[in-house]
Design an enzyme around this catalytic site. Structure first.
Site, PDB file in Angstrom:
ATOM      1  N   ASP A  95       1.038  -1.416  -0.195  1.00 45.84           N
ATOM      2  CA  ASP A  95      -0.186   0.069   0.700  1.00 45.84           C
ATOM      3  C   ASP A  95       0.772   0.820   0.473  1.00 45.84           C
ATOM      4  OD1 ASP A  95      -2.022   1.729  -0.435  1.00 45.84           O
ATOM      5  OD2 ASP A  95      -2.804   1.359   2.281  1.00 45.84           O
ATOM      6  N   ASP A 149      -2.145   8.443  -2.869  1.00 42.87           N
ATOM      7  CA  ASP A 149      -3.431   8.826  -3.070  1.00 42.87           C
ATOM      8  C   ASP A 149      -4.091   9.966  -1.300  1.00 42.87           C
ATOM      9  OD1 ASP A 149      -4.656   6.586  -1.725  1.00 42.87           O
ATOM     10  OD2 ASP A 149      -6.087   6.211  -2.136  1.00 42.87           O
ATOM     11  N   GLN A 191     -11.276   7.004  -6.406  1.00 44.22           N
ATOM     12  CA  GLN A 191     -11.559   7.447  -5.341  1.00 44.22           C
ATOM     13  C   GLN A 191     -13.103   8.629  -6.159  1.00 44.22           C
ATOM     14  OE1 GLN A 191     -10.676   7.413  -2.208  1.00 44.22           O
ATOM     15  NE2 GLN A 191      -8.621   6.429  -1.780  1.00 44.22           N
ATOM     16  N   ASP A 268      -8.429  -7.586  -0.057  1.00 47.09           N
ATOM     17  CA  ASP A 268      -7.692  -7.535   1.225  1.00 47.09           C
ATOM     18  C   ASP A 268      -8.334  -6.795   2.362  1.00 47.09           C
ATOM     19  OD1 ASP A 268      -6.049  -4.378   2.207  1.00 47.09           O
ATOM     20  OD2 ASP A 268      -7.126  -4.339   0.414  1.00 47.09           O
ATOM     21  N   CYS A 311      -8.405 -27.064  12.289  1.00 47.41           N
ATOM     22  CA  CYS A 311      -9.929 -27.809  11.970  1.00 47.41           C
ATOM     23  C   CYS A 311      -9.502 -29.018  11.897  1.00 47.41           C
ATOM     24  CB  CYS A 311     -11.083 -27.554  10.878  1.00 47.41           C
ATOM     25  SG  CYS A 311     -11.215 -25.861  11.904  1.00 47.41           S
ATOM     26  N   HIS A 337      -7.081 -20.454  10.600  1.00 47.51           N
ATOM     27  CA  HIS A 337      -7.921 -20.662  10.169  1.00 47.51           C
ATOM     28  C   HIS A 337      -9.093 -19.398   9.227  1.00 47.51           C
ATOM     29  CE1 HIS A 337     -12.799 -22.391   9.740  1.00 47.51           C
ATOM     30  NE2 HIS A 337     -12.889 -21.122  10.473  1.00 47.51           N
TER      31      HIS A 337
END
Length: 373
Positions: A95, A149, A191, A268, A311, A337
């Site tokens: 980012d 940005d 944006q 994400d 699990c 998990h």
């Protein structure tokens, strides 16, 4: 775009804009649609790179602003780059620090030149400009880097948003001019807040720049889910179909399914590890609090249909015990998990698209109902 980067669409849904594809990067392939875990400080919290790989993750995020503060991009470069530094040999994305313009609003000042932050660590002033953000990302060495940005909050007056969208475009032009590495793909960010016409104008302007990929930013900043859905549906079709599309900061079942139906490829969110650190598990799209007494003597797996390490080896009772005892292992097992849960969800959608069964198999999450997570 470098020959190392290529997006190939393999199949399209016959009822929606959903698509299954492959995004090629210098560090490997990313099969889309795909959820990408967040590793802000060059680690996905509480899990090792090997554990992360076992979740099915193919691409991981890190954050420019936070890595600049600690340990500094020079140290990362000295280790051989971000991949070697954190022991992850798959594709990576950084980012730009633009989200911190939103999240650290009480500690920063925006000008046309860039953003000045007050460091939360030692109080020193940090100036982040489009050029500086790209320079740091070039040094870190991720496969995909994001344009710097401005991410306004919700709600935001239209006049303020108009000025922000214009500034974000000017900053993008500066990012393109500063970008120095052909082995890194620079993505632009759309944006515009909840103003659909501003979103559409921004998307059309960015599309003309012929970038390697495009992101939709400025969502999940306080607006209700139904507005996110409208933004994505209005914006995504205007982004070039031959390029990957990335919806930033989204990670619930319904929001991802709706966005995939609109043509989004990548996602994400910090939900999996954040929930894990708070003793919560994602099970079939629902949030379970493992501290609850109902799990104390429940010796069944967290999710019998899940193939993750947690699990396959541990019971709900054991996880409840670890969380109640505040054992770090509990947070790790729940994070493993939860990460597997969201990666697997997007992988199952991919398989359904390839067989043109997306709308039938995932109708529950495509219907206009309240999100479960």
């Amino acid at each position: 775009m470098s020959s190392s980067f290529k997006f190939q669409c393999q199949a399209c849904c016959s009822h929606t804009q959903a698509r299954a594809g492959v995004f090629s990067t210098p560090h490997g392939l990313v099969e889309t649609p795909r959820f990408m875990p967040v590793g802000t400080l060059a680690n996905v919290k509480t899990v090792t790179a090997a554990q992360l790989q076992a979740t099915g993750a193919q691409m991981v995020l890190a954050n420019t602003y936070h890595l600049h503060l600690q340990p500094g991009e020079g140290i990362v470069a000295g280790a051989g780059g971000l991949h070697r530094f954190m022991g992850w040999d798959g594709p990576m994305l950084t980012d730009s620090g633009g989200f911190q313009v939103f999240s650290l609003s009480k500690m920063r000042k925006i000008t046309e030149e860039g953003v000045t932050f007050r460091s939360p660590r030692d109080g020193r002033l940090i100036e982040l400009t489009p050029e500086r953000s790209i320079q740091i990302q070039n040094t870190l060495g991720a496969d995909v880097i994001m344009a710097f940005d401005e991410c306004p909050p919700y709600p935001c007056e239209r006049e303020v948003m108009e000025a922000s969208v214009a500034r974000t475009y000017r900053w993008l032009e500066r990012c393109i001019g500063a970008h120095q590495r052909a082995d890194q793909a620079l993505f632009g960010i759309v944006q515009g807040g909840v103003y659909l016409d501003l979103r559409q104008q921004a998307a059309a302007s960015l599309a003309q720049l012929d970038l390697p990929g495009y992101a939709i930013g400025g969502v999940s900043v306080g607006e209700p889910p139904e507005l996110i859905e409208k933004i994505v549906k209005a914006t995504t079709p205007l982004l070039p179909p031959e390029k990957p599309r990335y919806l930033m900061g989204i990670g619930t079942y319904r929001e991802m399914a709706q966005a995939i139906a609109a043509g989004v490829d990548l996602f994400d969110c910090v939900i999996p590890t954040r929930f894990g650190r708070h003793g919560a598990a994602l099970v079939q799209g629902e949030r379970w609090n493992l501290r609850n007494a109902q799990f104390r003597e429940d010796f069944t797996p967290l999710d019998a249909s899940c193939g993750c390490y947690t699990c396959q080896n541990f019971s709900r009772a054991y996880l409840c015990h670890l969380v109640r005892a505040k054992e770090i292992l509990g947070y790790t097992l729940l994070s493993i998990h939860n990460l597997t849960e969201l990666v697997s969800f997007t992988q199952r959608i991919r398989e359904a698209i390839l067989c043109d069964r997306f709308t039938t198999e995932f109708a529950q999450w495509l219907a206009p109902a309240a999100a479960s997570v």
